[in-house]
Write a protein that holds these residues in place. Structure first.
Motif, PDB file in Angstrom:
ATOM      1  N   THR A   1       0.806  -1.218   0.000  1.00  0.00           N
ATOM      2  CA  THR A   1       0.000   0.000   0.000  1.00  0.00           C
ATOM      3  C   THR A   1       0.843   1.274   0.000  1.00  0.00           C
ATOM      4  O   THR A   1       0.304   2.360  -0.179  1.00  0.00           O
ATOM      5  N   ARG A   2       2.151   1.158   0.207  1.00  0.00           N
ATOM      6  CA  ARG A   2       3.115   2.249   0.138  1.00  0.00           C
ATOM      7  C   ARG A   2       2.937   3.327   1.200  1.00  0.00           C
ATOM      8  O   ARG A   2       3.736   4.233   1.312  1.00  0.00           O
ATOM      9  N   LYS A   3       1.864   3.277   1.980  1.00  0.00           N
ATOM     10  CA  LYS A   3       1.614   4.317   2.966  1.00  0.00           C
ATOM     11  C   LYS A   3       0.957   3.695   4.198  1.00  0.00           C
ATOM     12  O   LYS A   3       0.033   2.904   4.076  1.00  0.00           O
ATOM     13  N   ILE A   4       1.440   4.053   5.374  1.00  0.00           N
ATOM     14  CA  ILE A   4       0.831   3.604   6.624  1.00  0.00           C
ATOM     15  C   ILE A   4       0.016   4.771   7.158  1.00  0.00           C
ATOM     16  O   ILE A   4       0.560   5.800   7.540  1.00  0.00           O
ATOM     17  N   SER A   5      -1.305   4.614   7.167  1.00  0.00           N
ATOM     18  CA  SER A   5      -2.158   5.735   7.553  1.00  0.00           C
ATOM     19  C   SER A   5      -2.917   5.498   8.861  1.00  0.00           C
ATOM     20  O   SER A   5      -3.580   6.406   9.345  1.00  0.00           O
ATOM     21  N   ASN A   6      -2.841   4.282   9.414  1.00  0.00           N
ATOM     22  CA  ASN A   6      -3.523   4.019  10.672  1.00  0.00           C
ATOM     23  C   ASN A   6      -2.813   2.881  11.411  1.00  0.00           C
ATOM     24  O   ASN A   6      -1.875   2.281  10.888  1.00  0.00           O
ATOM     25  N   LEU A   7      -3.261   2.604  12.626  1.00  0.00           N
ATOM     26  CA  LEU A   7      -2.607   1.574  13.439  1.00  0.00           C
ATOM     27  C   LEU A   7      -2.739   0.181  12.832  1.00  0.00           C
ATOM     28  O   LEU A   7      -1.835  -0.637  12.953  1.00  0.00           O
ATOM     29  N   TYR A   8      -3.849  -0.094  12.192  1.00  0.00           N
ATOM     30  CA  TYR A   8      -4.030  -1.418  11.597  1.00  0.00           C
ATOM     31  C   TYR A   8      -3.015  -1.654  10.479  1.00  0.00           C
ATOM     32  O   TYR A   8      -2.467  -2.745  10.364  1.00  0.00           O
TER      33      TYR A   8
ATOM     34  N   TYR B   1       0.176  -2.503  12.159  1.00  0.00           N
ATOM     35  CA  TYR B   1       0.100  -3.869  12.691  1.00  0.00           C
ATOM     36  C   TYR B   1       0.327  -4.895  11.582  1.00  0.00           C
ATOM     37  O   TYR B   1       1.096  -5.839  11.764  1.00  0.00           O
ATOM     38  N   ARG B   2      -0.331  -4.714  10.451  1.00  0.00           N
ATOM     39  CA  ARG B   2      -0.186  -5.675   9.353  1.00  0.00           C
ATOM     40  C   ARG B   2       1.263  -5.753   8.864  1.00  0.00           C
ATOM     41  O   ARG B   2       1.754  -6.811   8.535  1.00  0.00           O
ATOM     42  N   LEU B   3       1.935  -4.631   8.866  1.00  0.00           N
ATOM     43  CA  LEU B   3       3.337  -4.608   8.439  1.00  0.00           C
ATOM     44  C   LEU B   3       4.237  -5.264   9.480  1.00  0.00           C
ATOM     45  O   LEU B   3       5.126  -6.053   9.147  1.00  0.00           O
ATOM     46  N   ALA B   4       4.003  -4.984  10.771  1.00  0.00           N
ATOM     47  CA  ALA B   4       4.902  -5.453  11.828  1.00  0.00           C
ATOM     48  C   ALA B   4       4.618  -6.882  12.272  1.00  0.00           C
ATOM     49  O   ALA B   4       5.488  -7.518  12.868  1.00  0.00           O
TER      50      ALA B   4
END
Length: 45
Positions: free
Chosen positions: A28-35, A38-41
């Motif tokens: 998605t190239r951008k982390i815009s929220n905590l979820y 979480y999905r990345l980590a």
């Protein structure tokens, strides 16, 4: 002249290091929220 001495307290010293191990592609190239974070980590936990 009799002063009560309070016992010394022991303090733990902790060292935390952040070390880059590798990189991954994140679709998605951008982390815009905590979820998104979480999905990345979750692969590293």
């Amino acid at each position: 002249m009799n002063k009560k001495r309070t016992p010394a307290k022991r303090v733990d010293i902790v060292l935390l290091k952040l070390v880059k191990e590798r990189s991954v592609l994140y679709e998605t190239r951008k982390i815009s929220n905590l979820y998104d974070a979480y999905r990345l980590a979750k692969n590293f936990l």
